[in-house]
Design an enzyme around this catalytic site. Structure first.
Site, short mmCIF file in Angstrom:
data_model
loop_
_atom_site.label_atom_id
_atom_site.label_comp_id
_atom_site.label_asym_id
_atom_site.label_seq_id
_atom_site.Cartn_x
_atom_site.Cartn_y
_atom_site.Cartn_z
N LYS A 151 -24.48 -29.47 -27.49
CA LYS A 151 -24.38 -28.02 -27.32
C LYS A 151 -25.11 -27.32 -28.47
O LYS A 151 -25.16 -27.82 -29.59
CB LYS A 151 -22.90 -27.64 -27.29
CG LYS A 151 -22.57 -26.20 -26.97
CD LYS A 151 -21.05 -26.05 -26.91
CE LYS A 151 -20.59 -24.64 -26.61
NZ LYS A 151 -19.10 -24.57 -26.57
N SER A 232 -17.44 -22.59 -22.46
CA SER A 232 -18.74 -22.15 -22.95
C SER A 232 -19.78 -23.27 -23.07
O SER A 232 -20.96 -23.01 -23.32
CB SER A 232 -18.59 -21.50 -24.33
OG SER A 232 -18.07 -22.42 -25.28
N SER A 256 -13.36 -24.78 -23.17
CA SER A 256 -14.82 -24.83 -23.09
C SER A 256 -15.42 -26.20 -22.82
O SER A 256 -16.64 -26.32 -22.65
CB SER A 256 -15.44 -24.25 -24.37
OG SER A 256 -15.23 -22.86 -24.43
#
Length: 604
Positions: A151, A232, A256
């Site tokens: 990420k 996310s 997330s």
């Protein structure tokens, strides 16, 4: 110097270069060089147009978007890490070839689903080193030579940026690899790139387009490109679901990892806070942040977990794992469906299941019947004791305490303070940037108001502007009595008075709780507790075309137990050939203009 002048000067310099007469090369092969005509022809696309340019959504175009070209004659589509390792060991593939094929896959689908923030310009060099070590007899781990992504809020000390999706951190230089990236490098894995995400990992806006950031744009789920892809850690989940890599890392403060995993029909592991170091990760809350994993199979995700967990002196929370982790690795806990015989699972019905969409509820209960038929004991009504107080009946809400009139019982009360303080600590270690505080971030956004959506509706992706950043800024990072009361309340009511109590329902001593993770309140309770969750793919919703899953929830550092039973359920799904398992993407809304995405979610 202006661009026209630069171009003019370059043209003049070229004109002054001496003229070289190129030899005329005959059409045959010369000194082992390929035929000149073939050299030209090999660069043209004369077939597989649908793979690169689908015209509309048909059965054939969906199949083409789900299809990877052969990699040196080898099928890598849906290949597991064990499959890939076998190909590498047998000499059917090299890591360079595998990495190149994944790069080709990125270019095939990136324009539609946008999961990749940056490709690592050094990926092939790393792969070449992995190949050299293999030839020399050194295979570091099951991940040796295997590409992965992280990420965009996880630091890497290389030519990739770590921005958390914010333009404010463009050009900043991190002091070192994140602990988890360093561990994966040591395991011989190949960092292929960084993935798109919700900017600042959902800490910047209360009304926003999930999976969008100013640096990366909108990540989309290939199941339905018009709706919330989950976040996310959106890009990491989308990348794994679409065969860009076999596994990827995400981060979670509250949902997330689990949310994008279940919304992209893959496995998600959200570890106990303290099992995996957060050092080098752009923070949100020291009390709830963790690094999680995505894989198309649980075994793939566990291979990643085994590489990254461990004690780190730069994250003192990791000291809590001492004596609570396996002697060797979590991979040893992987099992098959036979492990379900005598296993005891609880269903917190009123706490979570009653809030699920009826279609999801009916399908997941059929899957639970399958688990029961395999020999498991299912105990219904194993409630979170105070669910009526702490579980929002109206969906995921991390400020539910304040909604009820009790900010001293609200998760967001301490999250916003943590973000202010933890971010400042992180920013203090960066080089080549003037951004040193949340004040600086907000000011930067104000100066780049449209791109960063500084005010409501300036940017379609940030409907509420930067309201969460402003709320955190208003807190000033002050840890007052309300902060400590909220933290104590949330931890106690979700730990010993919450999940732990549910696991001991009427002295049953349950192995795990089974929950519907599309009910966001389920992983929210685990997030506040800092407890682990593993989500498995279950099915596709008939209305949205979006996947949903079944999750296992346990107490602190119970990952070995969760891996044992999650892998048993996964094996049961495969062997029984039930339709309730991972399903390939359908690419609904492929050509829709969908920013912002619709934040549709059936159970939350």
């Amino acid at each position: 110097m202006s661009q026209p002048r630069v171009f003019a000067q370059l043209a003049f310099m070229i004109f002054l270069l001496p003229t070289f007469v190129l030899p005329i090369i005959p059409s045959g092969s010369i000194d082992g060089l390929p035929n000149v005509v073939n050299f030209h022809a090999s660069q043209l696309l004369n077939h597989s147009y649908l793979v690169q340019y689908p015209l509309n959504i048909t059965i054939n175009s969906v199949k083409s978007l789900n299809t990877l070209n052969l990699c040196n004659g080898v099928i890598i589509e849906e290949a597991t890490i064990d499959d890939l390792q076998r190909y590498l060991s047998d000499g059917k593939l090299t890591s360079v070839q595998l990495t190149t094929c994944y790069i080709h896959r990125v270019f095939q689908v990136e324009k539609y689903i946008n999961p990749v923030l940056q490709l690592n310009p050094d990926a092939l060099k790393i792969a070449r080193r992995a190949d050299s070590e293999r030839i020399a007899g050194l295979v570091r781990s099951p991940l040796h030579g295997i590409p992965f992504m992280v990420k965009g809020n996880i630091a890497s000390k290389d030519r990739l940026e770590t921005t958390a999706g914010s333009l404010a951190l463009r050009g900043s230089v991190v002091p070192r690899d994140a602990f988890v990236v360093a561990r994966l490098r040591e395991a011989g894995a190949v960092l292929l790139g960084k993935t798109t995400l919700s900017e600042w990992a959902d800490a910047r806006s209360s009304n926003y387009s999930e999976g969008y950031s100013a640096t990366g744009g909108q990540a989309r789920s290939s199941y339905n490109l018009t709706v919330n892809p989950g976040g996310s850690s959106s890009g990491s989940a989308v990348a794994v679901a679409n065969n860009l890599v076999a596994f990827a890392l995400g981060t979670e403060t509250d949902g997330s990892v689990i949310n994008p995993a279940e919304r992209n029909a893959i496995v998600g592991i959200k570890p106990t806070v303290g099992l995996v170091s957060r050092a080098g990760v752009v923070p949100e809350s020291i009390h709830q942040d963790t690094v999680g994993l995505f894989g198309r199979t649980l075994r793939d995700a566990v291979h990643g977990l085994d590489a990254i967990y461990g004690v780190d002196i730069l994250d003192n929370y990791t000291a809590a794992q001492v004596g609570k982790t396996p002697e060797e690795r979590y991979g040893n806990s992987l099992s098959d469906r036979s492990a379900l015989r005598g296993a005891k699972f609880g269903l917190p019905w009123l706490s979570f299941w009653a809030l699920a969409d009826p279609e999801q509820q009916a399908i997941l209960l059929e899957l639970i019947e399958l688990i029961k038929d395999a020999g498991a004991i299912i105990v219904n009504g194993t409630e979170i004791p105070n669910y009526q107080t702490i579980v929002s009946p109206a969906g995921w809400n991390w400020d539910y305490g304040t909604t009820r009139g009790y900010p001293n019982e609200s998760e967001y009360t301490y999250i916003k303070v943590d973000f202010y303080n933890n971010l400042q600590t992180y920013l203090s270690g960066l080089g080549n940037t003037t951004i040193r505080s949340l004040e600086d971030v907000v000011q930067f956004n104000n100066e780049h108001a449209i791109a960063e959506g500084a005010s409501p509706n300036l940017n379609a992706a940030f409907a509420s502007g930067q309201d969460l950043l402003l709320a955190s800024l208003a807190s000033g990072g002050v840890m007052n009595s309300t902060y400590w009361e909220a933290l104590t309340f949330c931890q106690q009511s979700t730990r010993e008075k919450g999940i732990d109590a549910a696991l001991q329902y009427r002295n049953h001593k349950l192995d795990a709780l089974l929950v519907p993770p599309d009910v966001g309140q389920s992983y929210q309770i685990a997030a506040q507790a800092g407890y682990p969750v593993i989500s498995l793919p279950a099915y596709i919703h008939s209305l949205s075309g979006m996947p949903f899953g079944l999750a296992l929830m346990g107490t602190a550092f119970s990952e070995a137990t969760l891996v044992k039973y999650a892998s048993a359920i996964e094996d049961l799904q495969e062997v029984s050939k039930t339709v309730y398992r991972r399903t390939r993407p359908q690419w609904l809304g492929l050509f829709a203009d969908n920013i912002p995405v619709t934040n549709q979610c059936f159970g939350c």
